[in-house]
Design an enzyme around this catalytic site. Structure first.
Site, mmCIF file in Angstrom:
data_model
loop_
_atom_site.group_PDB
_atom_site.id
_atom_site.type_symbol
_atom_site.label_atom_id
_atom_site.label_comp_id
_atom_site.label_asym_id
_atom_site.label_seq_id
_atom_site.Cartn_x
_atom_site.Cartn_y
_atom_site.Cartn_z
ATOM 1 N N ASP A 68 0.818 -1.210 0.000
ATOM 2 C CA ASP A 68 0.000 0.000 0.000
ATOM 3 C C ASP A 68 0.859 1.271 0.000
ATOM 4 O O ASP A 68 2.074 1.228 0.211
ATOM 5 C CB ASP A 68 -0.912 -0.023 1.228
ATOM 6 C CG ASP A 68 -2.157 0.833 1.079
ATOM 7 O OD1 ASP A 68 -2.349 1.434 0.008
ATOM 8 O OD2 ASP A 68 -2.945 0.889 2.045
ATOM 9 N N GLU A 80 2.692 7.225 -2.034
ATOM 10 C CA GLU A 80 2.500 8.570 -2.585
ATOM 11 C C GLU A 80 2.666 9.674 -1.539
ATOM 12 O O GLU A 80 2.455 10.841 -1.840
ATOM 13 C CB GLU A 80 1.127 8.690 -3.251
ATOM 14 C CG GLU A 80 -0.075 8.431 -2.371
ATOM 15 C CD GLU A 80 -0.292 6.967 -2.050
ATOM 16 O OE1 GLU A 80 -0.103 6.602 -0.866
ATOM 17 O OE2 GLU A 80 -0.642 6.195 -2.946
ATOM 18 N N ASP A 137 -8.944 3.605 -3.391
ATOM 19 C CA ASP A 137 -10.000 3.735 -2.385
ATOM 20 C C ASP A 137 -11.231 4.442 -2.951
ATOM 21 O O ASP A 137 -11.471 5.626 -2.670
ATOM 22 C CB ASP A 137 -9.475 4.513 -1.183
ATOM 23 C CG ASP A 137 -8.292 3.825 -0.516
ATOM 24 O OD1 ASP A 137 -8.098 2.631 -0.768
ATOM 25 O OD2 ASP A 137 -7.568 4.489 0.237
#
Length: 680
Positions: A405, A408, A472
């Site tokens: 995950d 960024e 998401d």
């Protein structure tokens, strides 16, 4: 100047009285004159603020200067073009070709104070443009600017929506049409060429003007590459030869659905038993809370300390062996940050492996009611330490995969071991994170057996990230951040060279009164059966969402659609193998195979799944029929056997029978016809 230097036979550079034109295989790339220059330089100061992965970016621009005068000098293997203005402001463009026939443009600012470049590429008004990484709101990028900066994707992503307004009011988190986890400075034109930029600085690709594309670089240099082809299939093969291709997926991925479950080993076992008893084909359990949990106002969060939780998952290795013997993989979770209050972060700090602040102290990021240290992936020892952590705590324990995950959140005011500005490294960070995970697989001999999937990416993710997921999405029907948004996301990523993509079934983000409905979950499941991987997620507030086991009807629906997915296993494997060999994506825009049909260039909510299946997911609430466009061919409705030619059709689309058509002449037609035998 019409005779090209040796090795540049496919390039035409023609000098005119007050400028020049540069073409590649009859595609005009640059058009320059004193009245309409193609190059500007300037100086600016970036003002970048990050709050929990959401960025506010401004440029305090001090000057932007056109360079109208161009002097062209031929070289043995290309040309050098010196751009100037009367007061000696200058820049240099080197034009050359690479052995593969690619055109290479290398730009350099002539002044050390200039750190901005604007280059205008020639365009036709009728051009369509695709790519720029993973774009959720737009597929055809023509008519808009696209800032390229990896960040949270935003909640709502539409400044006219109420949800986006609420998210902006709370945490500047609403986002906009261009916010994305996976930007990339690559685009494909319907002139059948691609343009790729090597840099990782902040960029803005503006496709608004009818006669040019303006590319802005927040750096003092830029390197661009171009290639042409006669077909889009051949063009993507060339693009992925440059960027890299994903390996084939582990065989177990095609054997059912990966269930996202939290709550511990016993809960996993109970839900697994219930789903299999209901006829659901299950290939894995994805337990993101394998390392423990932390409760916040946002919802249930993972404990960012990457070792198994003895409380939730005691004797995890034994459990994994048991599940493996039953044909079920165990998948976990990791990201490149370490919770500040846990032992792994303290160990990394003691070793000097975290990024630093301006005073030389360890940099810690606010992730929402807890802080985490940023592992310095540019530090060779830190990189190896984390890679070994993946090997020991995930691979050696028997994990069949994991979510890799984030990536960024690199702050631009942190300091890195390699000495490169974090502003320049920010976009490159997700690909470096992917490389760390990929090498862990390679060095343990697990490539092709173990899978990791990512949301963040950049140039280089193509050869290092084994699977992307869409991030998401909201648990709603919104076009910009719901079910519909995943389709252009997959297609734009496909046109950027990454051909493997899937999403959280049902979405993830559960905020501001949003709650996942049963209908949304079932429709998302329908869609996911026609992607390379099926995987569920409970969402950040599981109690607010309809789940895969919320009632018997839902379980039966998952049983049907996982049977559809596993029935298609040989066909999907074939499409994935094509992607690994040639870069032809699994989920494809229709124009890839129907180049002469102008309608196909405007479709962003339907796609080809492999060569022979056309899929048009239902993404509106309360629908029982659906309008579909079919390009000219012989099509058969997968559920009814009804035959169609080309054109607009409206078909019955009950839940469990999404609009899917197959080509009559497909070599797989018997396999597709067998879908009609699967019980409703």
């Amino acid at each position: 100047m019409n005779v090209p230097p040796a090795g540049c036979k496919n390039i035409s550079l023609i000098v005119t009285d007050n400028g020049f034109t540069l073409s590649l295989e009859n595609r005009l790339i640059l058009r320059h004159s004193q009245e309409a220059p193609c190059l500007w330089v300037g100086e600016g100061t970036a003002d970048i603020e990050m709050y929990r992965g959401n960025f506010n970016i401004q440029d305090r621009l001090h000057e932007k200067i056109a360079l109208p005068d161009a002097a062209v000098t031929p070289l043995r293997d290309g040309w050098v073009i010196h751009f100037t203005r009367a007061d000696s402001v200058s820049a240099t463009l080197y034009v050359s070709t690479e052995p593969q026939g690619r055109l290479k443009l290398k730009l350099e600012n002539g002044s050390s104070s200039h750190n901005r470049i604007w280059l205008r590429l020639a365009a036709h008004e009728e051009d369509h443009i695709y790519g720029c990484g993973e774009q959720f709101s737009c597929f055809d990028l023509r008519g808009k600017p696209f800032p390229l900066w990896t960040s949270e994707q935003g909640v709502g992503r539409n400044k006219k929506s109420y949800i986006t307004w609420l998210a902006d009011c709370h945490e500047n988190a609403g986002g906009d049409y261009y916010w994305t986890f996976f930007p990339q400075p690559t685009f494909v034109s319907t002139q059948k060429y691609y343009c790729h930029v090597d840099n990782s600085c902040y960029m803005n690709f503006d496709f608004s003007a009818p006669e040019f594309h303006e590319l802005a670089f927040w750096e003092n240099n830029a390197t661009l590459r171009f290639e042409c082809a006669e077909t889009y299939v051949a063009l993507l093969e060339k693009l992925t030869a440059l960027l890299g291709r994903q390996p084939e997926l582990p065989d177990w991925v095609y054997d059912g659905i990966t269930l996202g479950i939290q709550g511990g080993a016993d809960v996993c076992q109970q839900k697994l038993d219930a789903m299999r008893k209901g006829g659901v084909r299950v290939n894995g359990i994805w337990a993101q809370d394998w390392s423990g949990t932390r409760m916040t106002s946002f919802g249930k969060r993972v404990m960012w300390n990457w070792k198994g939780s003895d409380e939730l998952y005691p004797q995890l290795s034994d459990r994994i062996r048991q599940w493996n013997a039953e044909g079920v993989q165990f998948l976990s979770y990791i990201n490149p940050y370490l919770a500040s209050d846990k032992e792994l972060c303290k160990e990394a700090a003691a070793l000097g492996y975290l990024t630093k602040d301006a005073h030389g102290n360890d940099y810690h990021v606010d992730f929402g009611e807890f802080y985490a240290g940023v592992l310095d992936l540019t530090h060779p020892d830190a990189y190896d330490w984390y890679k070994n952590l993946i090997k020991q705590n995930l691979i050696a324990s028997g994990c069949g995969g994991w979510m890799a995950d984030f990536g960024e959140y690199l702050p631009t005011d942190t300091f890195l071991h390699n000495g490169v500005s974090a502003e320049i490294m920010h976009n490159a960070w997700p690909a470096l994170w992917a490389k760390c995970n990929y090498e862990a697989l390679e060095e343990t001999g697990k490539t092709g057996d173990v899978l990791f999937f990512m949301r963040a990416g950049y140039t280089g993710s193509q050869k290092y990230s084994t699977m992307m997921w869409a991030g998401d999405q909201n648990v709603d029907w919104s076009l910009d951040d719901g079910l519909a948004s995943v389709i252009p996301a997959a297609l734009s990523l496909a046109m950027s060279g990454h051909g493997l993509h899937h999403s959280d079934i049902g979405g993830y983000t559960t905020l501001y009164g949003m709650k996942r409905s049963k209908e949304l979950l079932l429709r998302w499941c329908d869609f996911s059966a026609f992607t390379p991987m099926m995987r569920t997620h409970e969402g950040n507030r599981p109690g607010d969402n309809w789940q895969f086991d919320s009632d018997d009807e839902t379980i039966a629906h998952f049983a049907r659609m996982t049977t559809v997915f596993t029935t298609l296993k040989p066909y999907i494997k074939h499409a994935v193998a094509q992607n690994a060999k040639t870069g032809l994506p699994v989920m494809r825009p229709l124009f890839i195979h129907y180049e002469d049909d102008p309608r196909t260039y405007t479709l962003k909510y339907q796609y080809l799944f492999g060569r022979d299946l056309l899929v048009a997911p239902v993404y509106e609430e309360g629908r029982s029929d659906w309008a579909v466009y079919l390009p000219e061919d012989s099509w058969i409705n997968a559920w009814t056997g009804e035959r169609f030619g080309g054109g607009d059709v409206t078909v019955s689309a009950p839940i469990g029978k999404p609009p899917v058509f197959y080509r009559k002449q497909s070599e797989w037609h018997m396999l597709f016809a067998s879908l009609r035998q699967i019980n409703s």
